[in-house]
Design a protein around this motif. Structure first.
Motif, short mmCIF file in Angstrom:
data_model
loop_
_atom_site.label_atom_id
_atom_site.label_comp_id
_atom_site.label_asym_id
_atom_site.label_seq_id
_atom_site.Cartn_x
_atom_site.Cartn_y
_atom_site.Cartn_z
N LEU A 87 46.08 6.45 177.83
CA LEU A 87 44.84 5.69 177.71
C LEU A 87 45.15 4.39 177.01
O LEU A 87 45.91 4.35 176.05
N GLN A 88 44.54 3.31 177.50
CA GLN A 88 44.66 2.02 176.83
C GLN A 88 43.30 1.34 176.81
O GLN A 88 42.62 1.28 177.84
N TYR A 89 42.92 0.83 175.63
CA TYR A 89 41.65 0.13 175.48
C TYR A 89 41.89 -1.20 174.78
O TYR A 89 42.60 -1.25 173.76
N ILE A 90 41.30 -2.25 175.32
CA ILE A 90 41.44 -3.60 174.76
C ILE A 90 40.05 -4.18 174.54
O ILE A 90 39.20 -4.16 175.44
N GLN A 91 39.80 -4.72 173.34
CA GLN A 91 38.59 -5.47 173.04
C GLN A 91 39.02 -6.84 172.53
O GLN A 91 39.76 -6.93 171.54
N TYR A 92 38.56 -7.88 173.18
CA TYR A 92 39.08 -9.23 172.91
C TYR A 92 37.94 -10.24 172.92
O TYR A 92 37.07 -10.19 173.79
N PHE A 93 37.98 -11.16 171.95
CA PHE A 93 37.03 -12.27 171.94
C PHE A 93 37.77 -13.52 171.48
O PHE A 93 38.52 -13.48 170.50
N SER A 94 37.57 -14.61 172.19
CA SER A 94 38.22 -15.86 171.78
C SER A 94 37.32 -17.04 172.08
O SER A 94 36.51 -17.02 173.01
#
Length: 213
Positions: A113-120
């Motif tokens: 499982l891989q989860y990414i949360q990103y904000f830029s």
């Protein structure tokens, strides 16, 4: 953006057409990211880094081998604020889990499982007049990119004998990207005001793959 960079073991660069292995779009080459495996001994690691350019990063990894496989868990948090380029702040959270198992002498596999949360923030481009003056300040302050990405994979491998093998994979991917992109910024009649365009791109997909070697 959608990779947990702390979960990369090595990177392969394949030059030239690679369509036979990686699909019709790989006409110029492939960059292949190989993720971490389960360690041979029990281990835990915490790492941190920061610098004078506004970057802060913390990594946590836990590896637990078992008699019939093992676990590997890697988490990462990164943040940049007040960096050398104006309006370039970002935050990224990443989590990767993998379990390897061997059920019998012939049947083995793994799930991950891989989860990414990103904000830029998005700095945008500089027009010719600003560039000639060597003025690289952001011309706006309201563009952004926000991503939530989830990937789940189940793998099974059955070894019939020394020369025959069956591989089974089922994968799920869920992606959402919201943004007000810098390339969509436009001028208005008021020279002190600009306008943008919020948009959202969302999809999910199931994939099943069976190979007989």
């Amino acid at each position: 953006i959608e990779l947990n960079t702390s979960n990369i073991e090595r990177i392969e660069v394949i030059k030239g057409p690679a369509s036979a292995l990686y699909g019709a779009e790989a006409i110029g080459g492939v960059v292949n990211f190989i993720t971490m495996g389960v360690p041979k001994t029990k281990e835990a690691e915490v790492a941190g880094q920061w610098n004078s350019l506004g970057l802060k990063k913390i990594d946590l990894s836990i590896g637990q081998p078992t008699p019939y496989g093992g676990w590997n868990i890697i988490g990462s948090w990164a943040n940049q604020s007040n960096g050398p380029i104006e309006y370039s702040n970002y935050e990224k959270k990443a989590l990767s889990l993998k379990q390897v198992f061997k059920l019998t002498n012939k049947l083995s596999g793994f799930h991950s499982l891989q989860y990414i949360q990103y904000f830029s923030q998005m700095t945008g481009s500089v027009d010719s007049l600003y560039f000639s003056r060597q003025d690289f300040k952001a011309q706006q302050s309201f563009t952004y990119r926000k991503i939530n990405a989830l990937r789940i994979r189940q793998n099974l491998n059955y070894q019939w004998n020394k020369s025959i093998q069956t591989l089974f994979n089922i994968m799920f991917r869920d992606n959402r990207m919201d943004q007000n992109p810098a390339y969509a910024i436009a001028a208005t009649n008021n020279p002190t005001r600009f306008k943008g365009q919020d948009n959202s791109n969302y999809f999910n997909a199931w994939v099943m793959d069976i190979q007989q070697n």
